[in-house]
Design an enzyme around this catalytic site. Structure first.
Site, PDB file in Angstrom:
ATOM      1  CB  CYS A 121     -16.820  -5.935 -67.484  1.00  0.00           C
ATOM      2  SG  CYS A 121     -16.111  -4.333 -67.138  1.00  0.00           S
ATOM      3  CG  HIS A 262     -18.839  -5.842 -71.225  1.00  0.00           C
ATOM      4  ND1 HIS A 262     -19.560  -5.013 -70.411  1.00  0.00           N
ATOM      5  CD2 HIS A 262     -17.543  -5.446 -71.110  1.00  0.00           C
ATOM      6  CE1 HIS A 262     -18.744  -4.152 -69.829  1.00  0.00           C
ATOM      7  NE2 HIS A 262     -17.516  -4.393 -70.237  1.00  0.00           N
ATOM      8  CG  ASN A 292     -17.377  -0.712 -69.440  1.00  0.00           C
ATOM      9  OD1 ASN A 292     -18.141  -1.357 -68.730  1.00  0.00           O
ATOM     10  ND2 ASN A 292     -16.154  -1.132 -69.730  1.00  0.00           N
TER      11      ASN A 292
HETATM   12  N1  ACO Z   1      -9.556  11.763 -76.380  1.00  0.00           N
HETATM   13  C1  ACO Z   1      -8.632  12.066 -77.279  1.00  0.00           C
HETATM   14  N2  ACO Z   1      -7.501  11.339 -77.435  1.00  0.00           N
HETATM   15  C2  ACO Z   1      -7.331  10.266 -76.641  1.00  0.00           C
HETATM   16  C3  ACO Z   1      -8.275   9.900 -75.661  1.00  0.00           C
HETATM   17  C4  ACO Z   1      -9.440  10.700 -75.555  1.00  0.00           C
HETATM   18  N3  ACO Z   1     -10.412  10.437 -74.659  1.00  0.00           N
HETATM   19  N4  ACO Z   1      -7.846   8.791 -75.047  1.00  0.00           N
HETATM   20  C5  ACO Z   1      -6.677   8.456 -75.594  1.00  0.00           C
HETATM   21  N5  ACO Z   1      -6.365   9.365 -76.568  1.00  0.00           N
HETATM   22  C6  ACO Z   1      -5.183   9.388 -77.408  1.00  0.00           C
HETATM   23  C7  ACO Z   1      -4.014   8.662 -76.832  1.00  0.00           C
HETATM   24  O1  ACO Z   1      -3.304   9.510 -75.960  1.00  0.00           O
HETATM   25  C8  ACO Z   1      -3.211   8.325 -78.074  1.00  0.00           C
HETATM   26  O2  ACO Z   1      -2.466   9.461 -78.436  1.00  0.00           O
HETATM   27  P1  ACO Z   1      -0.964   9.288 -78.984  1.00  0.00           P
HETATM   28  O3  ACO Z   1      -1.080   8.453 -80.232  1.00  0.00           O
HETATM   29  O4  ACO Z   1      -0.558  10.699 -79.219  1.00  0.00           O
HETATM   30  O5  ACO Z   1      -0.232   8.602 -77.870  1.00  0.00           O
HETATM   31  C9  ACO Z   1      -4.283   8.107 -79.140  1.00  0.00           C
HETATM   32  O6  ACO Z   1      -5.487   8.698 -78.624  1.00  0.00           O
HETATM   33  C10 ACO Z   1      -4.544   6.657 -79.473  1.00  0.00           C
HETATM   34  O7  ACO Z   1      -4.622   5.916 -78.256  1.00  0.00           O
HETATM   35  P2  ACO Z   1      -4.970   4.405 -78.261  1.00  0.00           P
HETATM   36  O8  ACO Z   1      -4.969   3.909 -76.843  1.00  0.00           O
HETATM   37  O9  ACO Z   1      -4.164   3.670 -79.263  1.00  0.00           O
HETATM   38  O10 ACO Z   1      -6.471   4.449 -78.808  1.00  0.00           O
HETATM   39  P3  ACO Z   1      -7.402   3.257 -79.185  1.00  0.00           P
HETATM   40  O11 ACO Z   1      -7.870   3.385 -80.563  1.00  0.00           O
HETATM   41  O12 ACO Z   1      -6.824   1.929 -78.730  1.00  0.00           O
HETATM   42  O13 ACO Z   1      -8.656   3.552 -78.245  1.00  0.00           O
HETATM   43  C11 ACO Z   1      -9.575   2.793 -76.184  1.00  0.00           C
HETATM   44  C12 ACO Z   1      -8.516   3.610 -76.859  1.00  0.00           C
HETATM   45  C13 ACO Z   1     -10.932   3.378 -76.565  1.00  0.00           C
HETATM   46  C14 ACO Z   1      -9.404   2.861 -74.683  1.00  0.00           C
HETATM   47  C15 ACO Z   1      -9.503   1.332 -76.666  1.00  0.00           C
HETATM   48  O14 ACO Z   1      -8.168   0.873 -76.564  1.00  0.00           O
HETATM   49  C16 ACO Z   1     -10.405   0.404 -75.912  1.00  0.00           C
HETATM   50  O15 ACO Z   1     -11.605   0.489 -75.994  1.00  0.00           O
HETATM   51  N6  ACO Z   1      -9.811  -0.574 -75.189  1.00  0.00           N
HETATM   52  C17 ACO Z   1     -10.593  -1.517 -74.399  1.00  0.00           C
HETATM   53  C18 ACO Z   1     -11.092  -0.838 -73.176  1.00  0.00           C
HETATM   54  C19 ACO Z   1     -12.090  -1.660 -72.408  1.00  0.00           C
HETATM   55  O16 ACO Z   1     -12.907  -2.329 -72.962  1.00  0.00           O
HETATM   56  N7  ACO Z   1     -12.001  -1.529 -71.084  1.00  0.00           N
HETATM   57  C20 ACO Z   1     -12.953  -2.036 -70.210  1.00  0.00           C
HETATM   58  C21 ACO Z   1     -12.837  -3.477 -69.945  1.00  0.00           C
HETATM   59  S1  ACO Z   1     -14.123  -4.036 -68.960  1.00  0.00           S
HETATM   60  C22 ACO Z   1     -13.750  -3.888 -67.271  1.00  0.00           C
HETATM   61  O17 ACO Z   1     -13.476  -4.890 -66.634  1.00  0.00           O
HETATM   62  C23 ACO Z   1     -13.811  -2.571 -66.612  1.00  0.00           C
END
Ligand code: ACO
Length: 338
Positions: A121, A262, A292
């Protein structure tokens, strides 16, 4: 292209921007029908409400060709005037030939050098830095930096933790030579990588470690992400990179007309925006509509900001990205249409 250093120095300008996204809109409600998630979870945790999916026959270069033609039309530049095409992409058509070479052939950029750039990204910011170097040393006059992505092809559409995040699209910018002026063009870059975080965001198969011939598993063939670690990394580097660049330029964030970050997650952006102390009115976001789109995300936002009249000639634009590698980068530029 042939580039010869003849002593004449020029300035690299952000001359035009443009984008293209596939037609198919996939809402959070549709995602919720396919995996165990909800519109409410996705919207509150990420800010995403819908994203675009490429059609079954559409590859990254197909999206890139249309975006490239729009950028050249905006700049009134003939394709055979391009010296180089740089395509940052995390979802190329193939390992080789490069997606950039395929796009170059299809738009009629005869003679242009072309290559793909792997910085996930952050690729668009890295590509702008490469283009600036080529133009300012006099080796090239016109460089197209064009992110082209079909990330939905390499995302496990049954994994709710990743499939809701990514969308498809292509977008980029034309970087052109202009008379030297210290106060204009690209004022600076801050780039970096921390390979120790590589496993936190990885597409394991398809290269030499896990070749396609070894019949990789489904999990190995898709994006694997440690969301929490990437979240922490992203908020830290967005703030640090912008701060370091502003300090090096001896500028204040109040001087920035538009910040284009981004578009991965609105919570990452909101947190960084608050810590940087920039007026949220001067931050452009469209993650709600596209999710994204990796290397296409910053230029897609830049292009939409321009279409919405938020980017005027002479405006100071700061862009910041982060992604797989792990990588990060920021730049400050004046928007100067040809
Ligand atoms: N729907 C419902 N529940 C979900 C989903 C979903 N789509 N995805 C995860 N959960 C659940 C998990 O299983 C977890 O459940 P648990 O507590 O029972 O285990 C709970 O939600 C919380 O999960 P977390 O991972 O702690 O959620 P968080 O608030 O961190 O959000 C997210 C997750 C959105 C992925 C966040 O961590 C994030 O945005 N991280 C950065 C991602 C990013 O920017 N990636 C791209 C980088 S750029 C590149 O190079 C491609």
């Amino acid at each position: 292209m042939i580039g010869v250093r003849n002593g004449a120095r020029s300035c690299a300008r952000l001359a035009a921007v443009g984008a293209h996204v596939p037609e198919r809109v996939v809402t959070n409600a549709e995602m919720a029908a396919a995996v165990d998630t909800s519109d409410e979870w996705i919207a509150t945790r990420t800010g995403i409400r819908e994203r675009r999916f490429a059609g079954p026959e559409e590859a990254s270069s197909d999206l890139g060709v249309i975006a490239a033609q729009r950028i050249l039309a905006a700049a009134d530049l003939a394709p055979d005037e391009l010296d180089m095409i740089i395509t940052p992409t995390a979802s190329p058509d193939h390992i080789f030939p490069s997606t950039a070479a395929i796009i170059g052939e299809r738009i009629g950029a005869r003679g242009a050098a072309a290559f793909d750039l792997s910085a996930a990204c952050t690729g668009f910011i890295y590509g702008l830095a490469m283009a600036t170097g080529m133009v300012e040393t006099g080796l090239a006059r016109h460089v197209l930096v064009l992110g082209a992505e079909t990330l939905t092809r390499v995302t496990d559409q049954t994994d709710r933790a990743t499939c809701v995040l990514f969308g498809d699209g292509a977008a980029g910018a034309l970087i052109s030579a202009a008379a030297e002026d210290e106060a204009t063009g690209f004022l600076g870059f801050e780039l970096g990588a921390d390979g120790s975080g590589g496993p936190d965001l990885i597409l394991p198969a398809g290269g030499s470690r896990i070749p396609a011939l070894s019949k990789p598993s489904r999990a190995e063939s898709c994006i694997n992400m440690n969301g929490r670690e990437v979240f922490k990394f992203a908020t830290r580097v967005m703030i640090d990179s912008c701060t370091r660049l502003l300090e090096a330029l001896e500028m204040d964030i109040a001087e920035v007309d538009l910040l284009v970050p981004h578009q991965a997650n609105i919570r990452i952006i909101d947190y960084a925006v608050e810590r940087l102390g920039i007026d949220p009115e001067r931050v452009f976001n469209n993650v709600d509509r596209y999710g994204n789109t990796s290397s296409a995300s910053i230029p897609l936002a830049l292009s939409e900001a321009h279409d919405n009249g938020l980017l005027s000639p002479g405006d100071l634009v700061m862009m910041v990205g982060f992604g797989g590698g792990l990588t990060w980068g920021s730049t400050m530029a004046r928007f100067e249409p040809a």
